[in-house]
Design a protein around this motif. Sequence first.
Motif, PDB file in Angstrom:
ATOM      1  N   PRO A  45       0.825  -1.197   0.000  1.00  0.00           N
ATOM      2  CA  PRO A  45       0.000   0.000   0.000  1.00  0.00           C
ATOM      3  C   PRO A  45       0.867   1.258   0.000  1.00  0.00           C
ATOM      4  O   PRO A  45       1.883   1.320   0.671  1.00  0.00           O
ATOM      5  N   THR A  46       0.455   2.242  -0.795  1.00  0.00           N
ATOM      6  CA  THR A  46       1.246   3.463  -0.932  1.00  0.00           C
ATOM      7  C   THR A  46       0.685   4.621  -0.122  1.00  0.00           C
ATOM      8  O   THR A  46       1.220   5.702  -0.183  1.00  0.00           O
ATOM      9  N   GLY A  47      -0.378   4.434   0.604  1.00  0.00           N
ATOM     10  CA  GLY A  47      -0.950   5.517   1.391  1.00  0.00           C
ATOM     11  C   GLY A  47      -2.135   5.012   2.181  1.00  0.00           C
ATOM     12  O   GLY A  47      -2.409   3.812   2.224  1.00  0.00           O
ATOM     13  N   PRO A  48      -2.862   5.938   2.798  1.00  0.00           N
ATOM     14  CA  PRO A  48      -3.988   5.537   3.637  1.00  0.00           C
ATOM     15  C   PRO A  48      -5.153   4.938   2.852  1.00  0.00           C
ATOM     16  O   PRO A  48      -5.985   4.249   3.409  1.00  0.00           O
ATOM     17  N   LEU A  49      -5.208   5.205   1.539  1.00  0.00           N
ATOM     18  CA  LEU A  49      -6.271   4.654   0.699  1.00  0.00           C
ATOM     19  C   LEU A  49      -5.601   3.890  -0.438  1.00  0.00           C
ATOM     20  O   LEU A  49      -5.026   4.489  -1.345  1.00  0.00           O
ATOM     21  N   SER A  50      -5.649   2.567  -0.377  1.00  0.00           N
ATOM     22  CA  SER A  50      -4.974   1.757  -1.386  1.00  0.00           C
ATOM     23  C   SER A  50      -5.928   0.690  -1.914  1.00  0.00           C
ATOM     24  O   SER A  50      -6.531  -0.045  -1.139  1.00  0.00           O
ATOM     25  N   ARG A  51      -6.079   0.663  -3.237  1.00  0.00           N
ATOM     26  CA  ARG A  51      -6.870  -0.375  -3.913  1.00  0.00           C
ATOM     27  C   ARG A  51      -6.106  -0.777  -5.168  1.00  0.00           C
ATOM     28  O   ARG A  51      -6.380  -0.316  -6.253  1.00  0.00           O
ATOM     29  N   SER A  52      -5.112  -1.637  -4.982  1.00  0.00           N
ATOM     30  CA  SER A  52      -4.280  -2.084  -6.084  1.00  0.00           C
ATOM     31  C   SER A  52      -5.038  -3.132  -6.897  1.00  0.00           C
ATOM     32  O   SER A  52      -5.516  -4.121  -6.352  1.00  0.00           O
ATOM     33  N   VAL A  53      -5.144  -2.892  -8.213  1.00  0.00           N
ATOM     34  CA  VAL A  53      -5.903  -3.778  -9.090  1.00  0.00           C
ATOM     35  C   VAL A  53      -4.990  -4.269 -10.206  1.00  0.00           C
ATOM     36  O   VAL A  53      -4.261  -3.483 -10.819  1.00  0.00           O
ATOM     37  N   ASN A  54      -5.047  -5.568 -10.479  1.00  0.00           N
ATOM     38  CA  ASN A  54      -4.286  -6.142 -11.576  1.00  0.00           C
ATOM     39  C   ASN A  54      -5.038  -5.846 -12.873  1.00  0.00           C
ATOM     40  O   ASN A  54      -6.035  -6.486 -13.181  1.00  0.00           O
ATOM     41  N   VAL A  55      -4.563  -4.852 -13.617  1.00  0.00           N
ATOM     42  CA  VAL A  55      -5.257  -4.427 -14.841  1.00  0.00           C
ATOM     43  C   VAL A  55      -4.970  -5.356 -16.015  1.00  0.00           C
ATOM     44  O   VAL A  55      -5.668  -5.298 -17.026  1.00  0.00           O
ATOM     45  N   GLU A  56      -3.984  -6.215 -15.899  1.00  0.00           N
ATOM     46  CA  GLU A  56      -3.692  -7.173 -16.967  1.00  0.00           C
ATOM     47  C   GLU A  56      -4.842  -8.149 -17.171  1.00  0.00           C
ATOM     48  O   GLU A  56      -5.039  -8.672 -18.258  1.00  0.00           O
ATOM     49  N   ARG A  57      -5.616  -8.390 -16.129  1.00  0.00           N
ATOM     50  CA  ARG A  57      -6.693  -9.374 -16.190  1.00  0.00           C
ATOM     51  C   ARG A  57      -8.051  -8.755 -16.524  1.00  0.00           C
ATOM     52  O   ARG A  57      -9.045  -9.475 -16.612  1.00  0.00           O
ATOM     53  N   LEU A  58      -8.120  -7.445 -16.670  1.00  0.00           N
ATOM     54  CA  LEU A  58      -9.399  -6.793 -16.927  1.00  0.00           C
ATOM     55  C   LEU A  58      -9.670  -6.663 -18.421  1.00  0.00           C
ATOM     56  O   LEU A  58      -8.753  -6.535 -19.224  1.00  0.00           O
ATOM     57  N   ASN A  59     -10.946  -6.671 -18.771  1.00  0.00           N
ATOM     58  CA  ASN A  59     -11.351  -6.382 -20.139  1.00  0.00           C
ATOM     59  C   ASN A  59     -11.293  -4.869 -20.301  1.00  0.00           C
ATOM     60  O   ASN A  59     -12.110  -4.139 -19.750  1.00  0.00           O
ATOM     61  N   LYS A  60     -10.324  -4.368 -21.045  1.00  0.00           N
ATOM     62  CA  LYS A  60     -10.079  -2.922 -21.132  1.00  0.00           C
ATOM     63  C   LYS A  60     -11.206  -2.154 -21.813  1.00  0.00           C
ATOM     64  O   LYS A  60     -11.332  -0.958 -21.661  1.00  0.00           O
TER      65      LYS A  60
ATOM     66  N   LEU B  44     -11.932   2.147 -17.824  1.00  0.00           N
ATOM     67  CA  LEU B  44     -10.665   1.843 -18.484  1.00  0.00           C
ATOM     68  C   LEU B  44     -10.905   1.550 -19.952  1.00  0.00           C
ATOM     69  O   LEU B  44     -11.912   0.926 -20.307  1.00  0.00           O
ATOM     70  N   SER B  45      -9.964   2.003 -20.787  1.00  0.00           N
ATOM     71  CA  SER B  45     -10.014   1.664 -22.206  1.00  0.00           C
ATOM     72  C   SER B  45      -8.591   1.642 -22.738  1.00  0.00           C
ATOM     73  O   SER B  45      -7.698   2.271 -22.190  1.00  0.00           O
ATOM     74  N   GLY B  46      -8.380   0.889 -23.811  1.00  0.00           N
ATOM     75  CA  GLY B  46      -7.059   0.798 -24.411  1.00  0.00           C
ATOM     76  C   GLY B  46      -6.380  -0.509 -24.077  1.00  0.00           C
ATOM     77  O   GLY B  46      -7.027  -1.501 -23.765  1.00  0.00           O
ATOM     78  N   SER B  47      -5.053  -0.479 -24.132  1.00  0.00           N
ATOM     79  CA  SER B  47      -4.252  -1.671 -23.852  1.00  0.00           C
ATOM     80  C   SER B  47      -3.192  -1.321 -22.815  1.00  0.00           C
ATOM     81  O   SER B  47      -3.082  -0.172 -22.404  1.00  0.00           O
ATOM     82  N   LEU B  48      -2.396  -2.287 -22.418  1.00  0.00           N
ATOM     83  CA  LEU B  48      -1.363  -2.042 -21.413  1.00  0.00           C
ATOM     84  C   LEU B  48      -0.264  -1.113 -21.920  1.00  0.00           C
ATOM     85  O   LEU B  48       0.463  -0.526 -21.124  1.00  0.00           O
TER      86      LEU B  48
END
Length: 171
Positions: free
Chosen positions: A5-20, A55-59
């Motif tokens: 976590p990088t701060g008091p509010l952290s929601r790290s999401v693996n965007v590689e697995r999402l339908n962009k 989200l839209s686009g690619s990695l």
Amino acid sequence: MNAAPTGPLSRSVNVERLNKDRAEITVEASPEECAVLARDFKIPAIRDLVGRFRLSGSLTRLHVGGSVEAIVTQVCTVTLEPFEAKVEEPVDVEFTNADILNDTDAEDVELPDPIMNGRIDFGALTAEFLALGLDPYPRKPGVAFEPVSAGEEPLPFADLAALKDKLGGKA
């Protein structure tokens, strides 16, 4: 691999697995997270903090759009009274794979934010755009700043003119 976590509010999401093409992410801060952010931002309170992202686009070029909304309590810079205000900040950010950024030498070009280990911290993004939406000189609605005046400013040579009149007009 999870990012720390990088701060008091952290929601790290693996965007590689999402339908962009249709990915949507919502971040809702808890009351405890809002309290810590309020302390960090040096304001009395934050509540109902929500970030909504599309989200839209690619990695190689991932676009994140959306908005961050919250109710904040700030202190009026004129009356020093606390008051609530709604913050609505639009989000429009480009991300790219961190490996691509390492291969770029351009210094004057605005580079996209990095996707680290396939992840984006949408909590940190929410906090960042909330901070951008805060008024640095908040004013309670209906309050106007009126400069204080102590009376008319004397003319630069008013004392000399008075002395001249006292001496009978001779110079």
